[in-house]
Design a protein around this motif. Structure first.
Motif, PDB file in Angstrom:
ATOM      1  N   MET A   1       0.815  -1.206   0.000  1.00 22.51           N
ATOM      2  CA  MET A   1       0.000   0.000   0.000  1.00 22.51           C
ATOM      3  C   MET A   1       0.851   1.258   0.000  1.00 22.51           C
ATOM      4  SD  MET A   1      -3.228  -0.437  -0.181  1.00 22.51           S
ATOM      5  CE  MET A   1      -3.773   1.146   0.419  1.00 22.51           C
ATOM      6  N   ASN A   2       1.941   1.246   0.796  1.00 24.50           N
ATOM      7  CA  ASN A   2       2.817   2.422   0.848  1.00 24.50           C
ATOM      8  C   ASN A   2       3.456   2.708  -0.503  1.00 24.50           C
ATOM      9  OD1 ASN A   2       2.309   2.938   3.546  1.00 24.50           O
ATOM     10  ND2 ASN A   2       3.964   1.598   4.260  1.00 24.50           N
ATOM     11  N   LYS A   3       3.838   1.623  -1.224  1.00 25.17           N
ATOM     12  CA  LYS A   3       4.436   1.808  -2.545  1.00 25.17           C
ATOM     13  C   LYS A   3       3.420   2.396  -3.522  1.00 25.17           C
ATOM     14  CE  LYS A   3       7.914  -1.880  -2.286  1.00 25.17           C
ATOM     15  NZ  LYS A   3       8.371  -3.156  -2.875  1.00 25.17           N
ATOM     16  N   ILE A   4       2.193   1.917  -3.446  1.00 33.44           N
ATOM     17  CA  ILE A   4       1.147   2.423  -4.332  1.00 33.44           C
ATOM     18  C   ILE A   4       0.916   3.903  -4.071  1.00 33.44           C
ATOM     19  CG2 ILE A   4      -1.311   2.298  -4.887  1.00 33.44           C
ATOM     20  CD1 ILE A   4      -1.188  -0.686  -4.389  1.00 33.44           C
ATOM     21  N   LYS A   5       0.802   4.280  -2.793  1.00 31.10           N
ATOM     22  CA  LYS A   5       0.591   5.689  -2.440  1.00 31.10           C
ATOM     23  C   LYS A   5       1.762   6.546  -2.929  1.00 31.10           C
ATOM     24  CE  LYS A   5      -2.228   4.828   1.687  1.00 31.10           C
ATOM     25  NZ  LYS A   5      -2.276   4.913   3.177  1.00 31.10           N
ATOM     26  N   LYS A   6       2.975   6.015  -2.765  1.00 29.44           N
ATOM     27  CA  LYS A   6       4.159   6.768  -3.183  1.00 29.44           C
ATOM     28  C   LYS A   6       4.133   7.041  -4.677  1.00 29.44           C
ATOM     29  CE  LYS A   6       8.022   4.812  -4.130  1.00 29.44           C
ATOM     30  NZ  LYS A   6       9.297   4.029  -4.083  1.00 29.44           N
ATOM     31  N   TRP A   7       3.814   6.006  -5.476  1.00 33.57           N
ATOM     32  CA  TRP A   7       3.812   6.179  -6.921  1.00 33.57           C
ATOM     33  C   TRP A   7       2.654   7.053  -7.384  1.00 33.57           C
ATOM     34  CZ3 TRP A   7       7.914   5.822  -9.508  1.00 33.57           C
ATOM     35  CH2 TRP A   7       8.896   4.885  -9.198  1.00 33.57           C
ATOM     36  N   ILE A   8       1.531   7.005  -6.677  1.00 28.89           N
ATOM     37  CA  ILE A   8       0.413   7.899  -7.011  1.00 28.89           C
ATOM     38  C   ILE A   8       0.833   9.347  -6.793  1.00 28.89           C
ATOM     39  CG2 ILE A   8      -1.880   8.676  -6.294  1.00 28.89           C
ATOM     40  CD1 ILE A   8      -2.615   5.777  -5.767  1.00 28.89           C
ATOM     41  N   ILE A   9       1.480   9.600  -5.649  1.00 31.00           N
ATOM     42  CA  ILE A   9       1.923  10.965  -5.331  1.00 31.00           C
ATOM     43  C   ILE A   9       2.963  11.441  -6.341  1.00 31.00           C
ATOM     44  CG2 ILE A   9       3.173  12.361  -3.635  1.00 31.00           C
ATOM     45  CD1 ILE A   9       1.865  10.622  -1.447  1.00 31.00           C
ATOM     46  N   VAL A  10       3.921  10.566  -6.678  1.00 37.07           N
ATOM     47  CA  VAL A  10       4.959  10.933  -7.645  1.00 37.07           C
ATOM     48  C   VAL A  10       4.335  11.247  -8.998  1.00 37.07           C
ATOM     49  CG1 VAL A  10       6.923  10.062  -8.973  1.00 37.07           C
ATOM     50  CG2 VAL A  10       6.814   9.653  -6.510  1.00 37.07           C
ATOM     51  N   SER A  11       3.419  10.399  -9.448  1.00 39.15           N
ATOM     52  CA  SER A  11       2.763  10.608 -10.748  1.00 39.15           C
ATOM     53  C   SER A  11       1.990  11.917 -10.765  1.00 39.15           C
ATOM     54  CB  SER A  11       1.812   9.445 -11.058  1.00 39.15           C
ATOM     55  OG  SER A  11       2.494   8.223 -11.109  1.00 39.15           O
ATOM     56  N   LEU A  12       1.248  12.166  -9.685  1.00 36.51           N
ATOM     57  CA  LEU A  12       0.459  13.392  -9.604  1.00 36.51           C
ATOM     58  C   LEU A  12       1.338  14.628  -9.597  1.00 36.51           C
ATOM     59  CD1 LEU A  12      -2.329  12.396  -7.047  1.00 36.51           C
ATOM     60  CD2 LEU A  12      -2.664  13.017  -9.443  1.00 36.51           C
ATOM     61  N   LEU A  13       2.415  14.596  -8.811  1.00 41.75           N
ATOM     62  CA  LEU A  13       3.305  15.750  -8.727  1.00 41.75           C
ATOM     63  C   LEU A  13       3.935  16.078 -10.079  1.00 41.75           C
ATOM     64  CD1 LEU A  13       5.147  15.283  -5.295  1.00 41.75           C
ATOM     65  CD2 LEU A  13       3.546  17.103  -5.940  1.00 41.75           C
ATOM     66  N   ILE A  14       4.434  15.044 -10.753  1.00 43.21           N
ATOM     67  CA  ILE A  14       5.060  15.266 -12.066  1.00 43.21           C
ATOM     68  C   ILE A  14       4.043  15.835 -13.046  1.00 43.21           C
ATOM     69  CG2 ILE A  14       6.162  14.166 -14.046  1.00 43.21           C
ATOM     70  CD1 ILE A  14       7.350  12.117 -12.118  1.00 43.21           C
TER      71      ILE A  14
END
Length: 340
Positions: A1-14
């Protein structure tokens, strides 16, 4: 779950930063006027059109599964493909959606090889269609640019795309050489992943051989007794991309832009090839900048940034939202989430 949240945040920020840059560089005195004249009903129509692609995609999955002897319900098929859009939106080249969809089909009591055949078969159908349309699209765009330098570049690109298309078709037609290539890469990559013993490597080779056999057997079934299902799959592939590409034109009409629909479609074919290559999560950043470059051929500069943001709102943010909702609804107790 933490990895999924991290990649969602990274994708959104970019994506958000890239979108902001695009808007800032395309903003002028006419942009506010264009926003005031925005026809919101067309944006609603665009959202409905994009939602329709989930349905068509689910129908394609249903048809291919049924051709292999597995009757996955329409609603379940739509759930499976929709949930895959979340993983696709946060992984490089949208590759994360495939393993998740295979996992979900496998959970429907479908053998792993056959589930792989359905999911990869869909990607092959998409790839063949886009690559087949690419030379035509390049020819159309060449007519718009009318630049000798770009003509030379596009001719080179056309030749490369046609070559790739023939390679894909040859791999499907002659699986044995495909196996040899896969074995070559497995033998080179496996030691890097810690598979250094001969016994372990042999297990990897056996697993690859088994899954490739399942995959090619399934493709053979699709092309023989499953021809009807495959024909439905081809029809749904055509319908999917026609509907998906129509969305941008509807957005532009809502922005009081009326470009040639053929150019809009051709530009998106080229754009699809550009955004599948980058290694950024969900092609974030690359999609915004590539979209700005391609759309500038037929969109006024004052509304170019708005058009790109609106297009990404449906093709990226909507996929994150809808895919996330469906994923957490049907996978909340699955090992896929627990072990992530």
């Amino acid at each position: 779950m933490n990895k999924i949240k991290k990649w969602i945040i990274v994708s959104l920020l970019i994506s958000l930063i890239s979108g902001l840059i695009v808007v800032l560089f395309t903003f002028d005195s006419d942009t506010l006027s264009a926003l005031m004249e925005l026809k919101t009903e067309y944006l609603i129509a665009a959202a409905i059109i994009h939602s329709l692609t989930y349905v068509i995609w689910g129908m394609r999955t249903h048809s291919l599964c049924k051709a292999l002897g597995y009757d996955i319900g329409y609603m379940r098929s739509i759930e499976i493909v929709t949930s895959g859009t979340l993983a696709a939106s946060i992984t490089p080249s949208s590759l994360g959606g495939e393993p998740l969809r295979i996992h979900l089909l496998y959970g429907e009591k479908m053998p792993l090889g056959k589930a792989t055949a359905v999911v990869l078969g869909e990607r092959v159908l998409d790839g063949i269609l886009i690559l087949a349309l690419a030379p035509i699209s390049i020819y159309i765009i060449r007519g718009v640019l009318n630049d000798p330098v770009f003509d030379a570049m596009f001719l080179f690109a056309e030749a490369g795309l046609i070559f790739i298309l023939f390679l894909i078709l040859y791999a499907l037609w002659r699986p044995d050489p495909t196996k040899k290539v896969v074995y070559f890469f497995v033998r080179r990559v496996a030691p890097l992943l810690g598979k250094k013993t001969d016994a372990a490597l042999e297990k990897v080779i056996d697993r690859v051989d088994s899954e490739l056999e399942h995959f090619h057997d399934s493709i053979s079934v699709l092309m023989n007794e499953g021809r009807k299902g495959l024909s439905y799959g081809i029809f749904h592939t055509l319908a999917f991309w026609f509907v998906d590409f129509s969305m941008l034109y509807v957005i532009l009409v809502g922005l009081n832009q009326h470009p040639d629909p053929i150019i809009v479609f051709a530009a998106q074919v080229i754009l699809m090839i550009l955004i599948v290559i980058p290694a950024t999560p969900g092609a974030s950043g690359i999609a915004e900048f590539a979209g700005t470059t391609v759309f500038s051929l037929f969109v006024a500069s004052s509304v170019l940034g708005i058009a790109v943001i609106a297009w990404r709102a449906f093709t990226f943010y909507m996929n994150l939202l809808v895919g996330g909702f469906v994923s957490f609804k049907i996978l909340k107790d699955a090992d896929f989430i627990k072990n992530t």
